[in-house]
Design a protein around this motif. Structure first.
Motif, short mmCIF file in Angstrom:
data_model
loop_
_atom_site.label_atom_id
_atom_site.label_comp_id
_atom_site.label_asym_id
_atom_site.label_seq_id
_atom_site.Cartn_x
_atom_site.Cartn_y
_atom_site.Cartn_z
N LYS A 8 -42.68 6.48 -13.00
CA LYS A 8 -42.70 7.09 -12.83
C LYS A 8 -42.60 7.85 -11.09
O LYS A 8 -41.59 7.53 -10.00
CB LYS A 8 -41.51 7.87 -13.13
CG LYS A 8 -40.78 8.71 -13.37
CD LYS A 8 -40.06 9.53 -14.30
CE LYS A 8 -39.19 11.15 -13.41
NZ LYS A 8 -38.80 12.24 -14.83
N LEU A 9 -43.59 8.10 -11.54
CA LEU A 9 -45.07 8.80 -10.95
C LEU A 9 -45.27 8.31 -9.05
O LEU A 9 -45.34 8.91 -8.30
CB LEU A 9 -45.65 9.99 -11.06
CG LEU A 9 -45.18 11.04 -12.08
CD1 LEU A 9 -46.39 11.64 -12.66
CD2 LEU A 9 -44.22 12.23 -11.63
N ARG B 15 -42.04 8.17 -7.24
CA ARG B 15 -41.78 9.43 -6.78
C ARG B 15 -42.84 9.85 -5.93
O ARG B 15 -42.93 9.91 -4.45
CB ARG B 15 -42.20 10.81 -7.51
CG ARG B 15 -41.09 10.97 -8.47
CD ARG B 15 -41.61 12.21 -9.33
NE ARG B 15 -41.33 13.29 -8.56
CZ ARG B 15 -41.39 14.37 -9.16
NH1 ARG B 15 -41.37 14.50 -10.73
NH2 ARG B 15 -41.84 16.07 -8.46
N LEU C 17 -44.68 17.83 -6.92
CA LEU C 17 -45.49 16.73 -7.07
C LEU C 17 -46.79 16.98 -8.09
O LEU C 17 -47.19 15.56 -9.09
CB LEU C 17 -45.46 15.86 -6.45
CG LEU C 17 -46.03 14.16 -6.12
CD1 LEU C 17 -45.17 13.41 -7.24
CD2 LEU C 17 -45.94 13.92 -4.86
#
Length: 374
Positions: A275-276, A279, A298
């Motif tokens: 997921k990151l 992002r 972030l």
């Protein structure tokens, strides 16, 4: 404001999913070029794919995974620091000369001295923990210009005159990462060797959360590799503990429970890492429009991942021995490699400070001062 990202590489708007090729499609140009822009000979992958490659390799060989992870991040210094008009030449040289990028930026060592000399500079000093320096073709260095305080990122060839690579990497794990000490004695730095200044422009400072994200993927990969190796060992055991009602160790609920717990925890951390990764790509797609609050949000999310990935990696690599038994500690089995590697690299920077970073942001919205660790 500089916009460092090649316009044909980064989309104008953030994608829901990265359009990058999956890991297997990097095979044609090779994993070492998968992150490079396609127009210069790379596979054109985004960081999401690069992080996946790191996880896959870490499951097999932590040292090679570390070398490639640092290569991706060091190589990305072109985009983070070089002006747009200079980037194409750097990308082309990387591909044409098949550069593996090492680094020499350890901020806890005494500072290097970069002295202006004519149009260029002279570099003196020493740095430990210079990963990839023993095998890479080029080394990224950060140093302040004497008398001005300006911090520059530049590239030094491994065979540069005056550069001594001290073969002193003798540690518990990551034994093939070539993280040697470097000594610089009047190494000449030409203007063409300089990538650019290291500034506090938000998009440029994303390089540090990027390498922390690479670390977390590295730890997840080690945990996945330890689980897979442990599974092979456990399934290979034909008997069971003498007090067990099960026929084999793998059928014993005690061992199934332990494996299930470790597998579930690893899967959860891997999902967060994926997921990151998306992002990170999405924020990079904003290029020069990235704001400091976006960067801070972030960075903290990646710090959260770093905390749980470190704990999961160390725990899995340690507790897998509980289900594989004493015979799995033999040197020839190789199960200890996972623990030695994750235990060594997870000490890169104290994870407790990542916990403090997360807590301060959650409670008071406080961001940590910018550094090569935050």
């Amino acid at each position: 404001m500089r916009t460092p990202w090649p316009p044909t590489r980064w989309p104008a708007t953030a994608p829901t999913r990265s359009p990058s090729p999956r890991c297997g499609s990097c095979a044609r140009p090779g994993c070492w070029t998968c992150w490079l822009p396609a127009e210069f000979g790379g596979a054109g992958a985004h960081f999401e794919t690069a992080f996946e490659v790191i996880r896959i390799l870490a499951a097999a060989d932590g040292s090679i995974s570390q070398l490639l992870a640092y290569h991706y991040i060091n190589q990305s210094s072109i985009a983070f620091y070089a002006p747009a008009e200079a980037q194409a030449a750097w990308w082309r040289r990387t591909v044409e000369e098949r550069w593996l990028w090492g680094d020499s930026v350890n901020p806890v060592d005494p500072a290097l001295v970069l002295t202006r000399e004519g149009a260029g500079y002279r570099l003196n000093g020493a740095k430990r923990f210079s990963t990839g320096s023993g095998v890479g073709e080029v080394i990224v260095v950060n140093a302040q210009v004497e008398g001005t305080g300006e911090l520059l990122a530049f590239v030094v060839p491994r065979d540069a005159q005056g550069l001594e690579i001290v073969d002193d990497w003798d540690y518990l794990g990551q034994r093939l990462s070539a993280s040697n000490s470097l000594v610089y004695r009047n190494v000449r730095i030409e203007p063409a060797d300089v990538l650019g200044p290291v500034t506090d422009e938000p998009v440029s400072t994303l390089l540090t959360p990027g390498i922390q994200l690479a670390f977390a993927n590295f730890y997840v990969g080690i945990a996945q590799g330890a689980l897979e190796r442990g599974k092979q060992i456990l399934l290979g055991r034909k008997n069971a503990w003498f007090l067990s009602a099960a026929e084999t160790y793998s059928q014993d609920p005690v061992f199934q429970r332990t494996v299930g717990e470790l597998k579930a925890r690893t899967a959860a951390v891997a999902a967060l890492a994926e997921k990151l990764g998306r992002r990170f790509d999405a924020l990079l797609s904003l290029a020069g429009a990235v704001t400091q609050p976006q960067r801070a949000e972030l960075a903290v999310a990646i710090a959260e991942l770093k905390v749980v990935a470190t704990e999961a990696g160390v725990e899995v690599a340690n507790r897998v021995f509980e289900v594989t038994g004493s015979s799995s500690t033999q040197s020839g089995v190789g199960l200890d490699l996972f623990w030695r590697n994750v235990r060594t690299h997870s000490l890169h920077d104290p994870v407790d400070y990542k916990k403090i970073e997360v807590g301060a942001y959650f409670l008071r919205g406080e961001s940590q001062p910018l550094s090569l660790y935050t």
